[in-house]
Design a protein around this motif. Sequence first.
Motif, mmCIF file in Angstrom:
data_model
loop_
_atom_site.group_PDB
_atom_site.id
_atom_site.type_symbol
_atom_site.label_atom_id
_atom_site.label_comp_id
_atom_site.label_asym_id
_atom_site.label_seq_id
_atom_site.Cartn_x
_atom_site.Cartn_y
_atom_site.Cartn_z
ATOM 1 N N TYR A 5 1.136 -0.999 0.092
ATOM 2 C CA TYR A 5 -0.234 0.257 -0.218
ATOM 3 C C TYR A 5 0.656 1.503 -0.088
ATOM 4 N N TYR A 32 -2.882 3.483 -2.837
ATOM 5 C CA TYR A 32 -4.411 3.256 -1.753
ATOM 6 C C TYR A 32 -5.079 4.845 -1.799
ATOM 7 N N LEU A 37 -9.153 1.795 0.906
ATOM 8 C CA LEU A 37 -9.689 0.422 0.967
ATOM 9 C C LEU A 37 -10.900 1.603 2.046
#
Length: 113
Positions: A5, A32, A37
């Motif tokens: 990430y 990311y 997420l």
Amino acid sequence: MIIVYHNPRCRKSRETLDLVQQSGETFEIIEYLKTPLDTSGLKALLNKLKMEPAALVRTGEALWKEKYRGKDLTDGQILAAMEAHPILMERPVVVKGDRAILGRPPEKVLELL
């Protein structure tokens, strides 16, 4: 397969990625900030990190200071903040199997490689 990430604008994240690349192992980069997420993904990541949500927050970010600092937030509220504002997630995070590590300092990633 290793998952990183990553935030390409972050020096520590770039240094960690360099170590992963040098390992010769197969990896995938997830930026990311572009592919954030959701809450369930954050929970799964925290489980692999063996961390509580507050430990994954970049408390030095201006956004955190403006909106959240000093408030008594539940884990759910912290997760919601990170989902809404992915910049609040500490970086880089490297995942290998059922383990993950925060690459701060970058050399910590060597524990997974």
